[in-house]
Design a protein around this motif. Sequence first.
Motif, short mmCIF file in Angstrom:
data_model
loop_
_atom_site.label_atom_id
_atom_site.label_comp_id
_atom_site.label_asym_id
_atom_site.label_seq_id
_atom_site.Cartn_x
_atom_site.Cartn_y
_atom_site.Cartn_z
N THR A 107 39.22 46.02 40.53
CA THR A 107 38.41 46.34 41.70
C THR A 107 38.06 45.07 42.48
O THR A 107 38.00 45.09 43.70
CB THR A 107 37.13 47.09 41.32
OG1 THR A 107 36.42 46.35 40.32
CG2 THR A 107 37.43 48.48 40.80
N ALA A 143 39.10 44.61 46.32
CA ALA A 143 38.07 44.34 47.33
C ALA A 143 38.44 43.12 48.16
O ALA A 143 38.31 43.14 49.39
CB ALA A 143 36.73 44.14 46.65
N VAL A 200 34.37 49.26 46.06
CA VAL A 200 35.52 49.76 45.31
C VAL A 200 35.08 50.30 43.95
O VAL A 200 35.51 51.36 43.52
CB VAL A 200 36.60 48.67 45.16
CG1 VAL A 200 37.81 49.21 44.42
CG2 VAL A 200 37.02 48.13 46.53
N MET A 253 43.94 52.86 47.14
CA MET A 253 43.25 52.01 48.12
C MET A 253 43.69 52.35 49.54
O MET A 253 42.86 52.44 50.44
CB MET A 253 43.52 50.53 47.81
CG MET A 253 42.82 50.01 46.59
SD MET A 253 41.01 50.06 46.70
CE MET A 253 40.71 48.89 48.02
#
Length: 66
Positions: free
Chosen positions: A9, A13, A23, A57
């Motif tokens: 994460t 990010a 995230v 994402m």
Amino acid sequence: MELDDVMTTSEAAERWGLARDTVKYSCLGRNGAPPRFKKGEFKKSGARVWLVTRQGMERLYGPEKK
């Protein structure tokens, strides 16, 4: 799927120009809401590490910021 298509994460990010917690909360859910990532787009690895996919994402946040 390539190795670069799975990331922590924190890495996601940074690559998308987001706060790390944004995230992370998309994995955990927040305030009683379910996770925003779909099954197969995220996974907990170990005690504190969350992994997410590029596809997840891009679905949630659009193309990676270059």
